[in-house]
Motif scaffolding. Structure first.
Motif, PDB file in Angstrom:
ATOM      1  N   GLN A 188       0.858  -1.179   0.000  1.00 18.48           N
ATOM      2  CA  GLN A 188       0.000   0.000   0.000  1.00 18.48           C
ATOM      3  C   GLN A 188       0.895   1.231   0.000  1.00 18.48           C
ATOM      4  N   ALA A 189       0.808   2.030  -1.062  1.00 20.06           N
ATOM      5  CA  ALA A 189       1.729   3.156  -1.262  1.00 20.06           C
ATOM      6  C   ALA A 189       0.981   4.322  -1.887  1.00 20.06           C
ATOM      7  N   PRO A 190       0.168   5.047  -1.106  1.00 22.17           N
ATOM      8  CA  PRO A 190      -0.560   6.179  -1.672  1.00 22.17           C
ATOM      9  C   PRO A 190       0.380   7.278  -2.160  1.00 22.17           C
ATOM     10  N   LEU A 191      -0.075   8.054  -3.144  1.00 24.97           N
ATOM     11  CA  LEU A 191       0.725   9.167  -3.626  1.00 24.97           C
ATOM     12  C   LEU A 191       1.080  10.083  -2.459  1.00 24.97           C
ATOM     13  N   GLY A 192       2.310  10.595  -2.495  1.00 24.54           N
ATOM     14  CA  GLY A 192       2.796  11.420  -1.412  1.00 24.54           C
ATOM     15  C   GLY A 192       3.726  10.690  -0.476  1.00 24.54           C
ATOM     16  N   ARG A 193       3.815   9.365  -0.618  1.00 27.37           N
ATOM     17  CA  ARG A 193       4.696   8.541   0.207  1.00 27.37           C
ATOM     18  C   ARG A 193       5.891   8.094  -0.630  1.00 27.37           C
ATOM     19  N   GLU A 194       7.037   7.885   0.013  1.00 27.36           N
ATOM     20  CA  GLU A 194       8.206   7.328  -0.658  1.00 27.36           C
ATOM     21  C   GLU A 194       8.326   5.859  -0.274  1.00 27.36           C
ATOM     22  N   SER A 232       2.196  13.256 -10.836  1.00 26.09           N
ATOM     23  CA  SER A 232       1.663  14.573 -10.507  1.00 26.09           C
ATOM     24  C   SER A 232       2.766  15.591 -10.760  1.00 26.09           C
ATOM     25  N   GLY A 233       2.383  16.862 -10.885  1.00 23.81           N
ATOM     26  CA  GLY A 233       3.358  17.930 -11.003  1.00 23.81           C
ATOM     27  C   GLY A 233       3.817  18.198 -12.421  1.00 23.81           C
ATOM     28  N   ALA A 234       4.809  19.076 -12.550  1.00 29.28           N
ATOM     29  CA  ALA A 234       5.398  19.473 -13.824  1.00 29.28           C
ATOM     30  C   ALA A 234       6.760  20.073 -13.538  1.00 29.28           C
ATOM     31  N   GLY A 235       7.631  20.072 -14.568  1.00 27.84           N
ATOM     32  CA  GLY A 235       8.963  20.634 -14.385  1.00 27.84           C
ATOM     33  C   GLY A 235       9.824  20.374 -15.600  1.00 27.84           C
ATOM     34  N   THR A 236      11.127  20.244 -15.396  1.00 21.66           N
ATOM     35  CA  THR A 236      12.056  19.944 -16.478  1.00 21.66           C
ATOM     36  C   THR A 236      13.076  18.920 -15.994  1.00 21.66           C
ATOM     37  N   VAL A 237      13.667  18.182 -16.946  1.00 18.73           N
ATOM     38  CA  VAL A 237      14.838  17.349 -16.687  1.00 18.73           C
ATOM     39  C   VAL A 237      15.946  17.845 -17.599  1.00 18.73           C
ATOM     40  N   ASN A 238      17.005  18.397 -17.014  1.00 23.27           N
ATOM     41  CA  ASN A 238      18.076  19.003 -17.807  1.00 23.27           C
ATOM     42  C   ASN A 238      17.506  19.938 -18.872  1.00 23.27           C
ATOM     43  N   GLY A 239      16.463  20.676 -18.497  1.00 23.98           N
ATOM     44  CA  GLY A 239      15.856  21.662 -19.382  1.00 23.98           C
ATOM     45  C   GLY A 239      14.733  21.148 -20.255  1.00 23.98           C
ATOM     46  N   LEU A 240      14.541  19.823 -20.324  1.00 25.13           N
ATOM     47  CA  LEU A 240      13.467  19.250 -21.138  1.00 25.13           C
ATOM     48  C   LEU A 240      12.173  19.249 -20.320  1.00 25.13           C
ATOM     49  N   TRP A 242       8.566  18.459 -18.712  1.00 24.58           N
ATOM     50  CA  TRP A 242       7.716  17.298 -18.490  1.00 24.58           C
ATOM     51  C   TRP A 242       6.521  17.720 -17.646  1.00 24.58           C
ATOM     52  N   GLU A 243       5.482  16.872 -17.696  1.00 27.20           N
ATOM     53  CA  GLU A 243       4.302  17.084 -16.864  1.00 27.20           C
ATOM     54  C   GLU A 243       3.649  15.735 -16.590  1.00 27.20           C
ATOM     55  N   LYS A 244       2.684  15.737 -15.695  1.00 25.37           N
ATOM     56  CA  LYS A 244       1.918  14.531 -15.395  1.00 25.37           C
ATOM     57  C   LYS A 244       1.409  13.914 -16.695  1.00 25.37           C
ATOM     58  N   GLY A 245       1.569  12.611 -16.822  1.00 26.80           N
ATOM     59  CA  GLY A 245       1.144  11.920 -18.041  1.00 26.80           C
ATOM     60  C   GLY A 245       2.272  11.673 -19.021  1.00 26.80           C
ATOM     61  N   ILE A 258      16.398  17.491 -11.999  1.00 29.66           N
ATOM     62  CA  ILE A 258      14.952  17.477 -12.189  1.00 29.66           C
ATOM     63  C   ILE A 258      14.389  18.675 -11.430  1.00 29.66           C
ATOM     64  N   THR A 259      13.927  19.649 -12.183  1.00 32.62           N
ATOM     65  CA  THR A 259      13.371  20.869 -11.613  1.00 32.62           C
ATOM     66  C   THR A 259      11.879  20.673 -11.417  1.00 32.62           C
ATOM     67  N   THR A 260      11.414  20.905 -10.205  1.00 30.03           N
ATOM     68  CA  THR A 260      10.025  20.573  -9.909  1.00 30.03           C
ATOM     69  C   THR A 260       9.563  21.282  -8.647  1.00 30.03           C
ATOM     70  N   GLY A 261       8.276  21.434  -8.547  1.00 33.76           N
ATOM     71  CA  GLY A 261       7.639  21.675  -7.271  1.00 33.76           C
ATOM     72  C   GLY A 261       7.293  20.315  -6.708  1.00 33.76           C
ATOM     73  N   PRO A 262       6.256  20.187  -5.894  1.00 32.59           N
ATOM     74  CA  PRO A 262       5.883  18.852  -5.427  1.00 32.59           C
ATOM     75  C   PRO A 262       5.559  17.926  -6.598  1.00 32.59           C
ATOM     76  N   VAL A 263       6.088  16.708  -6.547  1.00 33.58           N
ATOM     77  CA  VAL A 263       5.818  15.720  -7.593  1.00 33.58           C
ATOM     78  C   VAL A 263       5.848  14.333  -6.963  1.00 33.58           C
ATOM     79  N   SER A 264       4.925  13.484  -7.367  1.00 30.46           N
ATOM     80  CA  SER A 264       5.001  12.056  -7.107  1.00 30.46           C
ATOM     81  C   SER A 264       5.320  11.374  -8.429  1.00 30.46           C
ATOM     82  N   ALA A 265       6.238  10.411  -8.390  1.00 32.33           N
ATOM     83  CA  ALA A 265       6.688   9.786  -9.631  1.00 32.33           C
ATOM     84  C   ALA A 265       7.121   8.355  -9.360  1.00 32.33           C
ATOM     85  N   LEU A 266       7.088   7.559 -10.424  1.00 32.29           N
ATOM     86  CA  LEU A 266       7.632   6.213 -10.415  1.00 32.29           C
ATOM     87  C   LEU A 266       8.993   6.239 -11.087  1.00 32.29           C
ATOM     88  N   LEU A 267       9.990   5.616 -10.453  1.00 29.78           N
ATOM     89  CA  LEU A 267      11.342   5.501 -11.000  1.00 29.78           C
ATOM     90  C   LEU A 267      11.657   4.016 -11.177  1.00 29.78           C
TER      91      LEU A 267
END
Length: 271
Positions: A188-194, A232-240, A242-245, A258-267
């Motif tokens: 169980q891993a809701p968004l917002g958790r690491e 969730s969120g939006a930003g850039t990776v080395n200037g490229l 990205w956004e949710k989706g 990775i430039t971002t405000g709050p973001v949840s992501a899968l790595l």
């Protein structure tokens, strides 16, 4: 190219949906079941990231492992992990059996339609995560949106399809199926958790759910690839940008900002 935005490929399915989230507007009006993220240059990558959207049940199916797939002349088998993003009330996943079966029992149940009653149907909610090892008999129910990270292999043995006029693969499917209960605990891993969702000592890849509140520096190990899938969120990776989706591929031996405000992501990183 050290960082690239993977290209979404929209796949129509009889169990798909016409009401996709707005971030997948390119699929509007079509019965889309899956969105695959592929390299623009057509490279055979070891992993594939998908979004899956269901309005009806998928077939009951199974996948071979690497050895079984290679014996059939295929490049690799298929193990996958599901992260639930949204689910309607009463939505379920079928994973493993409710009791052990013999191959003859299993084949007979697939032929007469009673296999559905042998499947362990588990209720799901957003944040639930299940790893599906090769050989696990499984099905995704209706009313679910999930992210799937899998070995990049289009090999599925369909065992039962609720009367739809599609080919079944009983000989191959029975041969590779583990006719037993699923013995892994729900994560169980809701968004917002690491959370580490799976380690590469258990699967052909490692997968982490991260939640970052600000800019990050990420170093991908030499000779490795990393799939960055923001939920969730939006930003850039080395200037490229990205956004949710989106889904980005980061290549090893390079540091990424990775430039971002709050973001949840899968790595995801292959073994």
């Amino acid at each position: 190219m050290l960082v690239q935005k993977l290209v979404p490929h929209y796949v129509e399915k009889p169990w798909g949906r016409t009401d996709l989230p707005p971030i997948f507007a390119a699929g509007a009006g079509r019965q889309i079941g899956e969105v695959w993220f592929e390299s623009a240059d057509g490279r055979d990558l070891p992993l594939l990231v998908k979004y899956i959207f269901t309005s009806d049940r998928l077939s009951i199916q199974v996948h071979p492992d690497d050895t079984q797939a290679v014996d059939k002349g295929l490049l690799r088998g298929k193990e996958e992990i599901w992260y639930i993003l949204d689910s309607e009330p009463g939505a379920t996943l079928g994973i493993g059996l409710t009791a052990p079966m013999t191959p003859d029992q299993f084949r007979a149940a697939a032929k007469d339609g009673s296999l559905e009653q042998w499947i362990d149907w588990k209720p799901v909610k957003p944040g639930d995560c299940y790893f599906i090892p090769a050989g696990t008999v499984h099905a995704i129910g209706a009313g679910i949106t999930l992210a799937e990270i899998q070995q990049n292999a289009d090999v599925t043995y369909r065992l039962y399809d609720y009367g739809r006029p599609r080919e079944l693969h009983l000989d191959d499917g029975v041969a590779v199926s583990r006719l037993q209960l699923y013995d892994r605990a729900l994560t169980q891993a809701p968004l917002g958790r690491e959370t580490r969702l799976i380690g590469d000592d258990e699967a052909p890849f490692a997968l982490d759910l991260v939640h970052w509140r600000g800019d990050q520096s990420v170093k991908v190990p030499d000779d490795k690839l990393l799939w960055f899938t923001p939920l969730s969120g939006a930003g850039t990776v080395n200037g490229l940008p990205w956004e949710k989706g989106d889904c980005l591929l980061l290549e090893g031996n390079c540091a990424f900002t990775i430039t971002t405000g709050p973001v949840s992501a899968l790595l995801a990183i292959p073994r």
